[in-house]
Scaffold this motif. Structure first.
Motif, PDB file in Angstrom:
ATOM      1  N   LEU A 175       1.108  -1.229  -0.052  1.00 35.93           N
ATOM      2  CA  LEU A 175      -0.358   0.155   0.187  1.00 35.93           C
ATOM      3  C   LEU A 175       0.902   1.117  -0.155  1.00 35.93           C
ATOM      4  O   LEU A 175       0.530   2.446  -0.743  1.00 35.93           O
ATOM      5  CB  LEU A 175      -1.209   0.027   0.999  1.00 35.93           C
ATOM      6  CG  LEU A 175      -2.104  -0.806   0.904  1.00 35.93           C
ATOM      7  CD1 LEU A 175      -2.814  -1.207   2.647  1.00 35.93           C
ATOM      8  CD2 LEU A 175      -2.570  -0.441  -0.019  1.00 35.93           C
ATOM      9  N   ARG A 176       2.191   1.193   0.765  1.00 36.50           N
ATOM     10  CA  ARG A 176       2.875   2.028   0.714  1.00 36.50           C
ATOM     11  C   ARG A 176       3.135   2.552  -0.671  1.00 36.50           C
ATOM     12  O   ARG A 176       3.568   3.820  -0.709  1.00 36.50           O
ATOM     13  CB  ARG A 176       4.297   2.080   2.003  1.00 36.50           C
ATOM     14  CG  ARG A 176       4.143   3.163   2.945  1.00 36.50           C
ATOM     15  CD  ARG A 176       4.873   2.768   4.163  1.00 36.50           C
ATOM     16  NE  ARG A 176       5.792   1.465   4.445  1.00 36.50           N
ATOM     17  CZ  ARG A 176       4.871   0.568   5.249  1.00 36.50           C
ATOM     18  NH1 ARG A 176       3.962   1.233   6.179  1.00 36.50           N
ATOM     19  NH2 ARG A 176       4.675  -0.391   5.692  1.00 36.50           N
ATOM     20  N   GLN A 177       3.621   1.653  -1.101  1.00 33.62           N
ATOM     21  CA  GLN A 177       4.361   1.604  -3.167  1.00 33.62           C
ATOM     22  C   GLN A 177       3.473   1.954  -3.448  1.00 33.62           C
ATOM     23  O   GLN A 177       3.478   3.125  -4.488  1.00 33.62           O
ATOM     24  CB  GLN A 177       5.257   0.186  -2.859  1.00 33.62           C
ATOM     25  CG  GLN A 177       6.022   0.027  -2.158  1.00 33.62           C
ATOM     26  CD  GLN A 177       6.657  -1.043  -3.074  1.00 33.62           C
ATOM     27  OE1 GLN A 177       6.259  -1.866  -3.809  1.00 33.62           O
ATOM     28  NE2 GLN A 177       7.414  -1.849  -2.634  1.00 33.62           N
ATOM     29  N   LEU A 178       1.843   2.309  -3.842  1.00 38.12           N
ATOM     30  CA  LEU A 178       0.525   2.211  -4.329  1.00 38.12           C
ATOM     31  C   LEU A 178       0.565   4.015  -4.241  1.00 38.12           C
ATOM     32  O   LEU A 178       0.778   4.456  -4.435  1.00 38.12           O
ATOM     33  CB  LEU A 178      -0.171   1.640  -3.963  1.00 38.12           C
ATOM     34  CG  LEU A 178       0.004   0.194  -4.483  1.00 38.12           C
ATOM     35  CD1 LEU A 178      -1.731  -1.285  -4.028  1.00 38.12           C
ATOM     36  CD2 LEU A 178      -0.035  -0.127  -6.288  1.00 38.12           C
ATOM     37  N   ALA A 179       0.864   4.250  -2.741  1.00 40.41           N
ATOM     38  CA  ALA A 179       0.157   5.597  -2.675  1.00 40.41           C
ATOM     39  C   ALA A 179       1.663   6.163  -3.056  1.00 40.41           C
ATOM     40  O   ALA A 179       1.041   8.031  -3.635  1.00 40.41           O
ATOM     41  CB  ALA A 179      -0.214   5.970  -1.171  1.00 40.41           C
ATOM     42  N   SER A 180       2.614   6.623  -2.533  1.00 44.72           N
ATOM     43  CA  SER A 180       4.336   6.911  -2.761  1.00 44.72           C
ATOM     44  C   SER A 180       3.568   7.406  -4.439  1.00 44.72           C
ATOM     45  O   SER A 180       4.478   8.250  -4.939  1.00 44.72           O
ATOM     46  CB  SER A 180       4.806   6.450  -2.783  1.00 44.72           C
ATOM     47  OG  SER A 180       5.417   5.906  -3.590  1.00 44.72           O
ATOM     48  N   ALA A 181       3.405   6.929  -5.251  1.00 44.18           N
ATOM     49  CA  ALA A 181       3.240   6.883  -6.556  1.00 44.18           C
ATOM     50  C   ALA A 181       3.060   7.977  -7.009  1.00 44.18           C
ATOM     51  O   ALA A 181       3.710   9.662  -7.700  1.00 44.18           O
ATOM     52  CB  ALA A 181       2.077   5.970  -7.021  1.00 44.18           C
ATOM     53  N   LYS A 182       1.558   8.832  -5.796  1.00 44.51           N
ATOM     54  CA  LYS A 182       0.879  10.152  -6.046  1.00 44.51           C
ATOM     55  C   LYS A 182       0.330  10.530  -4.611  1.00 44.51           C
ATOM     56  O   LYS A 182      -0.376   9.970  -4.777  1.00 44.51           O
ATOM     57  CB  LYS A 182      -0.041  10.611  -7.157  1.00 44.51           C
ATOM     58  CG  LYS A 182       0.019  10.048  -8.653  1.00 44.51           C
ATOM     59  CD  LYS A 182      -0.128  10.148  -9.820  1.00 44.51           C
ATOM     60  CE  LYS A 182      -0.332   9.757 -11.122  1.00 44.51           C
ATOM     61  NZ  LYS A 182      -1.531   9.206 -11.574  1.00 44.51           N
ATOM     62  N   SER A 183       0.418  11.746  -4.099  1.00 43.89           N
ATOM     63  CA  SER A 183       0.005  12.169  -3.503  1.00 43.89           C
ATOM     64  C   SER A 183      -0.819  13.272  -3.309  1.00 43.89           C
ATOM     65  O   SER A 183      -0.169  14.710  -3.924  1.00 43.89           O
ATOM     66  CB  SER A 183       0.621  11.723  -1.470  1.00 43.89           C
ATOM     67  OG  SER A 183       1.029  10.686  -1.608  1.00 43.89           O
ATOM     68  N   THR A 184      -2.174  13.779  -2.494  1.00 38.11           N
ATOM     69  CA  THR A 184      -2.427  14.936  -3.108  1.00 38.11           C
ATOM     70  C   THR A 184      -2.872  16.307  -1.778  1.00 38.11           C
ATOM     71  O   THR A 184      -2.826  15.117  -0.565  1.00 38.11           O
ATOM     72  CB  THR A 184      -3.516  15.526  -3.634  1.00 38.11           C
ATOM     73  OG1 THR A 184      -4.954  14.315  -3.289  1.00 38.11           O
ATOM     74  CG2 THR A 184      -3.311  14.776  -4.664  1.00 38.11           C
TER      75      THR A 184
END
Length: 110
Positions: free
Chosen positions: A97-106
């Motif tokens: 999940l950390r890897q998926l979320a680190s792609a883009k954060s707003t």
């Protein structure tokens, strides 16, 4: 603050879903106006007859490397804000999940 909680059997994830989003993908973490964090997900499926929910569950299963049966909708069946449970190794799921979320954060959105 991350939008998931680790338990002994897996993780619980707070999502904000965009149906008919043009693609099946994750758009990072967003902080809602009430301070909660959510993982933003978009799917091509329409929000009709549970199609978008099924697409979200399938996308999570594939992205986290777990069987579809390990991913369950806990709440939010008719809402953009959903709570999902994923069974599996909590440490591995949290890292994925950390890897998926680190792609883009707003930032914050109302």
């Amino acid at each position: 603050m991350v939008p998931w909680r680790i338990s002994t059997t897996g993780v619980s994830i707070a999502l904000r879903v965009t149906p008919r989003g043009g693609r099946d993908d994750f758009d990072g973490i967003e902080q809602l106006s009430d301070g909660r964090s959510v993982l933003k997900v978009r799917v091509r499926a329409v929000a009709d007859g549970g199609e978008a929910n099924r697409a979200v569950l399938a996308l999570l299963a594939k992205s986290l490397g777990v069987p579809k049966a390990s991913v369950t909708l806990l709440s939010g069946a008719t809402s953009r804000l959903k709570q999902i449970a994923v069974e599996g190794d909590p440490a591995r799921l949290a890292e994925a999940l950390r890897q998926l979320a680190s792609a883009k954060s707003t930032g914050m959105r109302n």
